[in-house]
Motif scaffolding. Sequence first.
Motif, PDB file in Angstrom:
ATOM      1  N   GLU A  37       6.147   3.905   9.097  1.00  0.00           N
ATOM      2  CA  GLU A  37       6.116   4.794  10.255  1.00  0.00           C
ATOM      3  C   GLU A  37       7.527   5.121  10.742  1.00  0.00           C
ATOM      4  N   GLU A  85       7.779   0.789  -2.786  1.00  0.00           N
ATOM      5  CA  GLU A  85       8.434   2.093  -2.686  1.00  0.00           C
ATOM      6  C   GLU A  85       9.654   2.046  -1.777  1.00  0.00           C
ATOM      7  N   ASN A 112       4.352  -1.379   4.045  1.00  0.00           N
ATOM      8  CA  ASN A 112       3.039  -1.668   4.608  1.00  0.00           C
ATOM      9  C   ASN A 112       2.198  -2.460   3.605  1.00  0.00           C
ATOM     10  N   VAL A 122       0.854  -1.184   0.000  1.00  0.00           N
ATOM     11  CA  VAL A 122       0.000   0.000   0.000  1.00  0.00           C
ATOM     12  C   VAL A 122       0.893   1.239   0.000  1.00  0.00           C
ATOM     13  N   LYS A 123       0.436   2.282  -0.647  1.00  0.00           N
ATOM     14  CA  LYS A 123       1.264   3.475  -0.826  1.00  0.00           C
ATOM     15  C   LYS A 123       1.162   4.397   0.389  1.00  0.00           C
ATOM     16  N   GLU A 124       1.765   3.975   1.452  1.00  0.00           N
ATOM     17  CA  GLU A 124       1.895   4.835   2.634  1.00  0.00           C
ATOM     18  C   GLU A 124       3.265   4.582   3.229  1.00  0.00           C
ATOM     19  N   SER A 125       3.894   5.636   3.688  1.00  0.00           N
ATOM     20  CA  SER A 125       5.257   5.532   4.185  1.00  0.00           C
ATOM     21  C   SER A 125       5.332   4.657   5.434  1.00  0.00           C
ATOM     22  N   ASP A 155      11.020   5.362  -0.102  1.00  0.00           N
ATOM     23  CA  ASP A 155      10.257   6.224  -1.010  1.00  0.00           C
ATOM     24  C   ASP A 155      10.916   6.353  -2.385  1.00  0.00           C
TER      25      ASP A 155
END
Length: 239
Positions: free
Chosen positions: A22, A68, A133, A17-20, A49
């Motif tokens: 944590e 990413e 993630n 999923v495209k979320e950095s 990223d």
Amino acid sequence: MDLMDAIDVRCSRRKYVKESIEDNKVVHLKNLIEKVNKEGDLNLQLILDDGRAFQSLKKSYGMFSGVENYIGLVGKNDKLLREKIGYYGEKIVLEATRMGLGTCWVGGTFDKDACTCDIKTGESLIGVIAIGNVKKNSSIKEKLISNLIHRKTKTVEQMYESKEEVPAWFKEGMKAVQKAPSAINKQPVKFKFENGIASARVNGDNEYEEIDLGIAKLHFETGAKGGKWQWGNGAEFIK
């Protein structure tokens, strides 16, 4: 979740999923990578990223999406490099699993030229570990790919040879090995128990087998709950 729990639940994930990741998890990963680099004389690197190494359909064959972040598996060229990459890379994989992150060992299905790892003279980029993630359950496509490329898991008895009764710690080590990822999906590491001593070797038929050797050694150590492998193909386990 302890390391044995991580071994039980770990599976290769190819859709992210495209979320950095944590910040606290990034700090933990960087600290662990620094530690294993010092211990193993490696140059593993966390790249965040930047998914360009996985954006070429020709290179990835469409097997990955949303990647990413990855760990560049870099180290000095010597005869133990691939084994160490397997051992210490899997140590990071299991810790990432404990943190709820998805991972996947990647040998050839990525664009090396697009990697931004700092590779010094005398070093090589052996592969990468995709990390990030993921949704709780694997996607349909992930399941299809997994079924396509994975082999039927060998039984514990098929993975070692011994003419004597093996102790409980050896059996537990082998159960953990049975769940280890295999870079070529063939579980090529053969264990032996003779005169009270465990050893492990591969035939060396291809360049990925020594990575599998390192991964399997780490799983065995974890399952056996104590002891340490010597480095090298055919080396012994000191309990």
